[in-house]
Write a protein that holds these residues in place. Structure first.
Motif: not given
Length: 119
Positions: A16, A27, A31, A37, A55, A61
């Protein structure tokens, strides 16, 4: 919908967030397509709370909904998860049919009913 399953917390972070410039670029692509998630707290290598905190701390994220899906029913785990930025905390069901129903409900809510701002 595509589901990515990762075996441990470090693998999740690498997937991620990346661990170098090349994997960070990959990533970013991954993402961009993520809608949700599901995160277990009891992960090997890097535990789920650490994954959650990292994250949330990364702009890439930070806004993806994260549902903690775990076998823990400890109040401290619930509190710590929300403090670290979880959007929801769900206890895994023991029986397969109940677990499958829970996953369907999570998917229905987060992927169909819930409205999120664009990233």
């Amino acid at each position: 919908e595509t589901v990515h399953r990762l075996s441990d917390g470090q693998a999740a972070l690498d997937f991620l967030l990346g661990h170098d410039d090349a994997s960070r670029a990959a990533a970013v692509t991954v993402v961009a397509g993520l809608q949700l998630i599901l995160l277990d707290l009891k992960l090997p290598r890097v535990d789920g709370l650490e994954v959650l905190a990292r994250l949330r701390a990364d702009p890439l994220t930070a806004r993806i909904p994260i549902v903690v899906l775990t076998s823990s029913m400890l109040p401290d785990d619930v509190t710590a998860s929300y403090r670290a930025g979880a959007n929801s905390f769900v206890v895994k069901q023991v029986h397969y049919e109940s677990h499958a129903a829970t996953l369907r409900e999570i998917g229905s809510y987060w992927l169909r009913l819930n409205v999120t701002p664009s990233r």
